[in-house]
Design a protein around this motif. Structure first.
Motif, mmCIF file in Angstrom:
data_model
loop_
_atom_site.group_PDB
_atom_site.id
_atom_site.type_symbol
_atom_site.label_atom_id
_atom_site.label_comp_id
_atom_site.label_asym_id
_atom_site.label_seq_id
_atom_site.Cartn_x
_atom_site.Cartn_y
_atom_site.Cartn_z
ATOM 1 N N GLY A 117 -2.188 -13.696 -2.924
ATOM 2 C CA GLY A 117 -2.964 -14.283 -1.842
ATOM 3 C C GLY A 117 -2.537 -13.885 -0.442
ATOM 4 N N LEU A 118 -1.560 -12.980 -0.332
ATOM 5 C CA LEU A 118 -1.163 -12.523 0.999
ATOM 6 C C LEU A 118 -2.249 -11.639 1.593
ATOM 7 C CD1 LEU A 118 2.597 -11.524 0.477
ATOM 8 C CD2 LEU A 118 1.696 -13.648 1.437
ATOM 9 N N SER A 119 -2.269 -11.555 2.890
ATOM 10 C CA SER A 119 -3.211 -10.657 3.552
ATOM 11 C C SER A 119 -2.766 -9.217 3.325
ATOM 12 C CB SER A 119 -3.250 -10.952 5.050
ATOM 13 O OG SER A 119 -1.991 -10.652 5.643
ATOM 14 N N VAL A 120 -3.670 -8.292 3.637
ATOM 15 C CA VAL A 120 -3.325 -6.880 3.524
ATOM 16 C C VAL A 120 -2.133 -6.555 4.419
ATOM 17 C CG1 VAL A 120 -4.136 -4.532 3.974
ATOM 18 C CG2 VAL A 120 -5.656 -6.177 2.863
ATOM 19 N N ALA A 121 -2.160 -7.097 5.631
ATOM 20 C CA ALA A 121 -1.062 -6.851 6.568
ATOM 21 C C ALA A 121 0.250 -7.437 6.049
ATOM 22 C CB ALA A 121 -1.401 -7.431 7.932
ATOM 23 N N GLY A 122 0.177 -8.660 5.488
ATOM 24 C CA GLY A 122 1.379 -9.300 4.971
ATOM 25 C C GLY A 122 1.951 -8.565 3.772
ATOM 26 N N SER A 123 1.079 -8.171 2.859
ATOM 27 C CA SER A 123 1.529 -7.419 1.686
ATOM 28 C C SER A 123 2.092 -6.063 2.094
ATOM 29 C CB SER A 123 0.368 -7.225 0.711
ATOM 30 O OG SER A 123 -0.122 -8.467 0.257
ATOM 31 N N GLY A 124 1.416 -5.434 3.053
ATOM 32 C CA GLY A 124 1.881 -4.136 3.535
ATOM 33 C C GLY A 124 3.232 -4.229 4.207
ATOM 34 N N ALA A 125 3.428 -5.277 5.008
ATOM 35 C CA ALA A 125 4.712 -5.455 5.684
ATOM 36 C C ALA A 125 5.830 -5.673 4.662
ATOM 37 C CB ALA A 125 4.632 -6.640 6.647
ATOM 38 N N ALA A 126 5.558 -6.487 3.643
ATOM 39 C CA ALA A 126 6.570 -6.745 2.613
ATOM 40 C C ALA A 126 6.931 -5.456 1.876
ATOM 41 C CB ALA A 126 6.049 -7.792 1.632
ATOM 42 N N ALA A 127 5.906 -4.685 1.511
ATOM 43 C CA ALA A 127 6.144 -3.442 0.783
ATOM 44 C C ALA A 127 6.896 -2.430 1.643
ATOM 45 C CB ALA A 127 4.819 -2.852 0.309
ATOM 46 N N LEU A 128 6.508 -2.331 2.902
ATOM 47 C CA LEU A 128 7.150 -1.356 3.796
ATOM 48 C C LEU A 128 8.601 -1.727 4.072
ATOM 49 C CD1 LEU A 128 6.819 1.183 5.512
ATOM 50 C CD2 LEU A 128 6.051 -0.276 7.395
ATOM 51 N N ILE A 129 8.851 -3.009 4.337
ATOM 52 C CA ILE A 129 10.234 -3.452 4.590
ATOM 53 C C ILE A 129 11.099 -3.190 3.360
ATOM 54 C CG2 ILE A 129 11.701 -5.464 4.991
ATOM 55 C CD1 ILE A 129 9.428 -6.581 6.747
ATOM 56 N N PHE A 130 10.562 -3.526 2.184
ATOM 57 C CA PHE A 130 11.303 -3.244 0.950
ATOM 58 C C PHE A 130 11.535 -1.748 0.803
ATOM 59 C CE2 PHE A 130 11.485 -1.985 -3.468
ATOM 60 C CZ PHE A 130 12.384 -2.886 -4.027
ATOM 61 N N GLY A 131 10.501 -0.968 1.077
ATOM 62 C CA GLY A 131 10.569 0.467 0.838
ATOM 63 C C GLY A 131 11.588 1.203 1.676
ATOM 64 N N VAL A 132 11.709 0.834 2.942
ATOM 65 C CA VAL A 132 12.586 1.590 3.849
ATOM 66 C C VAL A 132 13.877 0.851 4.178
ATOM 67 C CG1 VAL A 132 10.617 2.777 4.886
ATOM 68 C CG2 VAL A 132 11.464 0.668 5.941
ATOM 69 N N HIS A 133 14.076 -0.311 3.583
ATOM 70 C CA HIS A 133 15.276 -1.087 3.904
ATOM 71 C C HIS A 133 16.532 -0.312 3.500
ATOM 72 C CE1 HIS A 133 18.122 -4.402 4.187
ATOM 73 N NE2 HIS A 133 17.181 -5.084 4.829
ATOM 74 N N PRO A 134 17.557 -0.309 4.361
ATOM 75 C CA PRO A 134 18.777 0.449 4.068
ATOM 76 C C PRO A 134 19.463 0.048 2.760
ATOM 77 C CG PRO A 134 18.721 -0.182 6.381
ATOM 78 C CD PRO A 134 17.575 -0.877 5.728
ATOM 79 N N MET A 135 19.237 -1.195 2.293
ATOM 80 C CA MET A 135 19.910 -1.626 1.066
ATOM 81 C C MET A 135 19.455 -0.827 -0.156
ATOM 82 S SD MET A 135 18.054 -5.266 0.081
ATOM 83 C CE MET A 135 19.049 -5.444 -1.392
ATOM 84 N N HIS A 136 18.319 -0.108 -0.030
ATOM 85 C CA HIS A 136 17.813 0.660 -1.155
ATOM 86 C C HIS A 136 18.204 2.140 -1.092
ATOM 87 C CE1 HIS A 136 15.605 -2.766 -2.540
ATOM 88 N NE2 HIS A 136 14.933 -2.860 -1.419
ATOM 89 N N VAL A 137 18.908 2.528 -0.058
ATOM 90 C CA VAL A 137 19.296 3.935 0.069
ATOM 91 C C VAL A 137 20.144 4.374 -1.114
ATOM 92 C CG1 VAL A 137 20.631 5.590 1.425
ATOM 93 C CG2 VAL A 137 19.120 3.958 2.583
ATOM 94 N N GLU A 138 21.112 3.554 -1.474
ATOM 95 C CA GLU A 138 21.991 3.911 -2.590
ATOM 96 C C GLU A 138 21.198 4.081 -3.885
ATOM 97 O OE1 GLU A 138 24.918 1.144 -4.916
ATOM 98 O OE2 GLU A 138 26.041 2.010 -3.233
ATOM 99 N N SER A 139 20.239 3.181 -4.119
ATOM 100 C CA SER A 139 19.465 3.222 -5.359
ATOM 101 C C SER A 139 18.620 4.482 -5.474
ATOM 102 C CB SER A 139 18.559 1.990 -5.445
ATOM 103 O OG SER A 139 19.316 0.808 -5.459
#
Length: 206
Positions: A117-139
């Motif tokens: 039920g999130l908006s497109v902007a909200g879902s996009g922000a969540a996906a983008l933050i997850f995608g580029v977050h430094p904590m995922h660099v190692e993975s």
């Protein structure tokens, strides 16, 4: 309440927005494609691991019966064996597959947000933050961490399948419905695959 995904005028816009997000994540992690293997568990998990050097029944059996560095991650090791079978020890392939799996996870997060039920902007922000977050660099950047991106891939696939199952339970009172049963089975299968990629996925049933 979960929102059903249907193809409409807004769906194409959602896909374009997701394509932009995936492009941004790919660009952020593209330097990892130039990486080599490292002397920090890549040896134990991959290039000194005799279990990955063949896809015959004996080696596959060993993969599913043994641990690596005291971790039971047979599906992750099997993915290395498949890559070695076709590409040898070409680090580009291993890093590319890590990145592709990460992009799939980002996409799954986007669509799960829409379904919740999130908006497109909200879902996009969540996906983008997850995608580029430094904590995922190692993975993504470390071949050995295949287990992270692989278990996350199946983990999110299980959640998406289960969300579809919940949709059908609301609209179909009979538990004999084939579509309902199919999505529940998929959720369980993907969940088991996630656990075989990394024990962290044991949290999924909760």
């Amino acid at each position: 309440m979960m929102r059903k995904l249907t193809f409409s005028s807004s769906t194409f816009r959602n896909i374009l927005f997701l394509a932009f997000i995936l492009s941004a994540v790919f660009f952020a992690f593209s330097p990892t494609l130039k990486n080599d293997f490292v002397f920090w568990d890549d040896d134990v998990h991959l290039y000194e691991n005799i279990m990955v050097r063949s896809l015959d029944s004996e080696h596959v059996k060993d993969i599913f019966q043994r641990t690596v560095n005291k971790l039971y991650i047979p599906l992750s090791i099997l993915s290395f064996a498949i890559e070695y079978h076709y590409f040898g020890y070409n680090p580009f392939v291993y890093h590319l597959d890590n990145l592709i799996l990460h992009l799939f996870v980002v996409g799954f997060i986007y669509w799960l947000g829409i379904r919740l039920g999130l908006s497109v902007a909200g879902s996009g922000a969540a996906a983008l933050i997850f995608g580029v977050h430094p904590m995922h660099v190692e993975s993504v950047a470390w071949v050995t961490e295949r287990k992270d991106v692989l278990y996350s891939f199946f983990y999110m696939a299980s959640l998406l399948s289960y969300s579809r199952y919940l949709d059908f339970t609301k609209s179909t009172p009979s538990f004999q419905n084939k579509k309902l049963s199919r999505f529940l089975v998929l959720a369980v299968v993907f969940g088991i695959l996630s656990m075989l990629a990394k024990p962290m996925a044991l949290s999924l049933p909760i």
